[in-house]
Design an enzyme around this catalytic site. Structure first.
Site, mmCIF file in Angstrom:
data_model
loop_
_atom_site.group_PDB
_atom_site.id
_atom_site.type_symbol
_atom_site.label_atom_id
_atom_site.label_comp_id
_atom_site.label_asym_id
_atom_site.label_seq_id
_atom_site.Cartn_x
_atom_site.Cartn_y
_atom_site.Cartn_z
ATOM 1 N N GLU A 60 0.811 -1.221 0.000
ATOM 2 C CA GLU A 60 0.000 0.000 0.000
ATOM 3 C C GLU A 60 0.844 1.270 0.000
ATOM 4 O O GLU A 60 0.465 2.285 -0.590
ATOM 5 C CB GLU A 60 -0.948 0.007 1.198
ATOM 6 C CG GLU A 60 -2.110 -0.981 1.077
ATOM 7 C CD GLU A 60 -1.735 -2.421 1.378
ATOM 8 O OE1 GLU A 60 -0.620 -2.653 1.900
ATOM 9 O OE2 GLU A 60 -2.540 -3.320 1.089
ATOM 10 N N HIS A 129 -11.284 -4.860 9.570
ATOM 11 C CA HIS A 129 -11.853 -4.809 8.213
ATOM 12 C C HIS A 129 -13.261 -4.213 8.191
ATOM 13 O O HIS A 129 -14.016 -4.466 7.259
ATOM 14 C CB HIS A 129 -11.928 -6.222 7.609
ATOM 15 C CG HIS A 129 -10.640 -6.732 7.052
ATOM 16 N ND1 HIS A 129 -9.511 -6.903 7.802
ATOM 17 C CD2 HIS A 129 -10.288 -7.130 5.796
ATOM 18 C CE1 HIS A 129 -8.531 -7.388 7.038
ATOM 19 N NE2 HIS A 129 -8.986 -7.529 5.823
HETATM 20 C C1 LIG Z 1 -2.260 -4.523 4.316
HETATM 21 C C2 LIG Z 1 -3.239 -5.404 3.642
HETATM 22 N N1 LIG Z 1 -3.403 -5.300 2.314
HETATM 23 C C3 LIG Z 1 -4.294 -6.076 1.677
HETATM 24 C C4 LIG Z 1 -5.033 -6.982 2.359
HETATM 25 C C5 LIG Z 1 -6.069 -7.831 1.637
HETATM 26 N N2 LIG Z 1 -5.584 -9.200 1.552
HETATM 27 C C6 LIG Z 1 -5.966 -10.108 2.463
HETATM 28 S S1 LIG Z 1 -5.238 -11.560 2.217
HETATM 29 C C7 LIG Z 1 -4.409 -10.996 0.886
HETATM 30 C C8 LIG Z 1 -3.497 -11.917 0.134
HETATM 31 C C9 LIG Z 1 -2.327 -12.320 0.940
HETATM 32 O O1 LIG Z 1 -1.627 -13.283 0.253
HETATM 33 P P1 LIG Z 1 -0.487 -14.116 0.920
HETATM 34 O O2 LIG Z 1 0.387 -13.225 1.725
HETATM 35 O O3 LIG Z 1 0.156 -14.912 -0.130
HETATM 36 O O4 LIG Z 1 -1.233 -15.068 1.956
HETATM 37 P P2 LIG Z 1 -2.335 -16.181 1.671
HETATM 38 O O5 LIG Z 1 -3.651 -15.507 1.706
HETATM 39 O O6 LIG Z 1 -2.039 -16.818 0.372
HETATM 40 O O7 LIG Z 1 -2.216 -17.119 2.807
HETATM 41 C C10 LIG Z 1 -4.708 -9.675 0.636
HETATM 42 C C11 LIG Z 1 -4.163 -8.885 -0.468
HETATM 43 C C12 LIG Z 1 -4.864 -7.044 3.756
HETATM 44 N N3 LIG Z 1 -5.590 -7.865 4.513
HETATM 45 N N4 LIG Z 1 -3.959 -6.259 4.370
#
Ligand SMILES: Cc1ncc(C[n+]2csc(CCOP(=O)(O)OP(=O)(O)O)c2C)c(N)n1
Ligand SMILES: [Mg+2]
Lengths: 325, 311
Positions: A60, A129
């Site tokens: 972000e 959230h």
């Molecule tokens: C700071 C932030 N940005 C965006 C999100 C939205 N978001 C939630 S899970 C996710 C994907 C995360 O992917 P990864 O780190 O690979 O973990 P996974 O979900 O695959 O376990 C995103 C973009 C968030 N929760 N927090």
């Protein structure tokens, strides 16, 4: 008339802005190939290409910083932060960079960045959230803050936000994405900074935005059955706030109730109440009432979250209590 | 842990997640849930080498970590049902679980945010000098958060007893990790912090155990942090409502051949298979009992909404 959802209106505004102005581009996490976590940019990459509708890493600070830099050099970026809560991650880029650049350069350069953020509780998303975070930014001069509470406003205000030469935080309420409304076939930009009198009435002025505006309208229906005519005003733009429209209404109704989906401390509602108490003191029959959420994070459990969000009954009770005077 | 025990630990997580999804579908879980089906070998392998006084942090996809850490199943079900659970009283739900009594610092729903916090726990561990270690799990996509970069460097320069486990399931939401970084292996980044980085097959519980034993041992003896990248695959969507149109045809089916439980089953002889079947039956009863116990917990009293804001 045609029927459009809040989500479709926001998508349409972005599509029309992309079509109208080659300097507009969109960036954010999963907004392009996947069409957005809330599907608000669905199909736009196919229509405008991946140079203008871009997926980014989960970064972000880089998203907002890059939007600022691009804007300084002639682009008009629209950045999506997905859940509004994530503004916390890039607070510096918003509060110290985006908001201040124009001022610190004595107006040499404007920063026409629009940031789209999904606000709001009510869906069991929990404390990180579910917040409505426009109040975090009230104390940061240089920003404009927009919070549409209807389908038509969502379209019109987003067009104006993107066209605006100043930075705009555009808050969407995620519980409203599926809200449908009849809209004119030709949607048009709606100027920032103007409140909308959603419903007229002479007995009490209720000011509320987004999900609370919808509850205020419901409350107004219930109150009218009891012979109370409530005027409902949606500020639409939180910064700059249209105090004049509220003052004009209060001068007629002599009673003010403000409803917001966040805690009271340091909020636009608190500022509005303070301002009306000072400026419309003579018109007010009673102390203005601020209905807000308790000073706690948004809880998860349905039983707690429902207690946290101001409800239709809270609004009716407050108005009826005033009416006893 | 020997094989039947690791199988049991992983099956407990899998069947918990499957029941949770069923409860979500039948309307008993109000919020969205992020399941770890297919990734169970990572928390089980990692927690298997930990002591009671070690600290564990995870992401919203952390039910497996909570269970591997010994948090009660009934408490977890109740919390996610929005009941007045003994852990967070319905305030946390699926993505913010924690249990101080198990040194489970907890999940985090802000991507990457748990890593600096885990570094802080490691700092306390270092000051106390008892050899405790702070283990924190994140996803592949989280490696692109500024938070994570700052925390890794901090942990490196302070020689903190921290192990960062990157659960690389190759997706962050709907994006593939190869589109989001220009390194082949995320663990290559460890070199940039001057700390060890390894890649393991995250679907192989023994490989995870071995890699974690080394990284945790190193941290425990005061030699500083490490990064362990565990390659894995999601068998389910990013969250409960994810239709997964972005996944190529056949990907999930192929993953089902490689996931940790299937792998053990594939190599099992008739005798082991019979033991695993018995374990499954016991787990099914354990899950049933936990759901029943969770349902007996009342919903929180709305009047308590203002409790727990301050000490
Ligand atoms: C700071 C932030 N940005 C965006 C999100 C939205 N978001 C939630 S899970 C996710 C994907 C995360 O992917 P990864 O780190 O690979 O973990 P996974 O979900 O695959 O376990 C995103 C973009 C968030 N929760 N927090
Ligand atoms: Mg991932």
């Amino acid at each position: 008339m045609s029927v459009l959802t809040y989500r479709e209106a926001i998508k349409q505004a972005q599509a029309d802005a992309l079509a109208a102005d080659p300097t507009v581009f969109l960036l954010g996490e999963d907004i392009a190939a996947a069409g957005g976590a809330f599907k608000v940019t669905d199909g736009l990459m196919d229509a405008f290409g991946s140079d203008r509708v871009m997926d980014t890493p989960i970064s972000e600070q880089a998203i907002i910083g890059a939007a600022i830099g691009a804007a300084l050099k002639g682009a008009r970026p629209v950045a999506e932060l997905m859940f509004a809560d994530f503004a916390g991650v890039c607070f510096d880029q918003i509060a110290n960079q985006l908001a201040k650049y124009r001022y610190m350069t004595a107006g040499q350069v404007s920063v026409p960045v629009t940031i789209r953020l999904a606000n709001g509780a009510g869906q069991g998303f929990g404390s990180q959230h579910s917040q409505s975070v426009e109040n975090w930014f009230l104390n940061v001069p240089g920003l404009k803050i927009v919070a549409p509470g209807s389908v038509e406003d969502a379209y019109g205000l987003l067009r104006s936000s993107i066209a605006d030469d100043d930075p705009v935080l555009f808050f969407e309420h995620k519980a409203m994405y599926n809200v449908k409304a009849d809209v004119p076939p030709e949607l048009v930009p709606i100027p920032l900074g103007r409140a909308h009198v959603v419903r007229s009435g002479d007995d009490v002025t209720i000011v509320a935005s987004q999900a609370m505006r919808r509850r205020a309208e419901e409350a107004a229906d219930k109150l009218s059955a009891q012979g109370i005519a409530a005027e409902v005003i949606d500020p639409r733009t939180i910064l700059p706030f249209d105090y004049e429209s509220v003052a004009a209404s209060v001068t007629r109704t002599n009673r003010l109730v403000v409803v917001q989906e966040s805690s009271a401390a340091g909020s636009w509602g608190a500022t509005l109440v303070a301002r009306m108490a000072a400026e419309c003191f003579e018109s007010l029959d009673l102390a203005p009432v601020l209905i807000s959420a308790p000073d706690t994070p948004v809880p998860y459990a349905g039983a707690l979250e429902a207690a946290w969000i101001p409800g239709v009954d809270d609004i009716c009770t407050a108005v009826l209590a005033m009416d006893r005077y | 842990m020997d094989l039947p025990d690791t199988y049991r630990a992983m099956a407990r997580i899998r069947r918990f997640e499957e029941r949770l999804m069923a409860l979500k579908e039948s309307g008993e879980i109000p919020g969205s849930i992020h399941l770890c089906n297919g990734q169970e070998a990572i928390p089980v392998g990692a927690c298997g080498v930990l002591r009671e006084d070690d600290y564990v942090s995870a992401t919203y996809r952390g039910h497996g970590w909570a269970i591997a850490r010994g948090v009660g199943l009934a408490a977890l079900f109740a919390e996610m049902m929005g009941r007045d659970s003994p852990i967070s009283g319905g305030r946390a739900a699926s993505p913010y679980l924690s249990d101080a009594s198990r040194n489970f610092i907890g999940e985090n729903s802000i991507v990457g945010a748990g890593v600096p916090i885990a570094a802080g726990a490691a700092l306390t561990a270092k000051h106390r000098g008892h050899g405790a270690v702070s283990v924190v799990s994140i996803g592949d996509g989280a490696m692109n958060q500024g938070n994570v970069h700052e925390a890794l460097n901090l942990a490196a320069v302070l020689d903190l007893p921290m192990v960062l486990v990157v659960e690389n399931n190759v997706y962050s939401e709907m994006s593939r990790i190869e589109d989001m970084v220009r390194v082949h292996r995320l663990s290559e980044r460890a070199a940039g912090y001057g700390i060890p980085g390894t890649v393991v097959d995250g679907n192989d519980v023994d490989a995870v155990t071995a890699a974690m034993a080394q990284a945790v041992g190193r941290a425990r003896e005061g030699s500083g942090p490490s990064l362990v990248e565990a390659m894995t695959e999601r068998l389910v969507g990013h969250y409960s409502g994810d239709a997964q149109q972005y996944r190529p045809a056949g990907e999930v089916a192929a993953a089902k051949e490689r996931e940790p439980l299937a792998r053990i089953r594939q190599a099992a002889d008739a005798e082991l298979t019979a033991r695993l079947d018995t374990i499954e039956a016991e787990i099914a009863a354990e899950i049933d009992a936990a759901v029943t116990a969770a349902r007996a917990i009342p919903f929180p009293d709305p009047a308590t909404v203002t409790e727990h804001v301050h000490a």
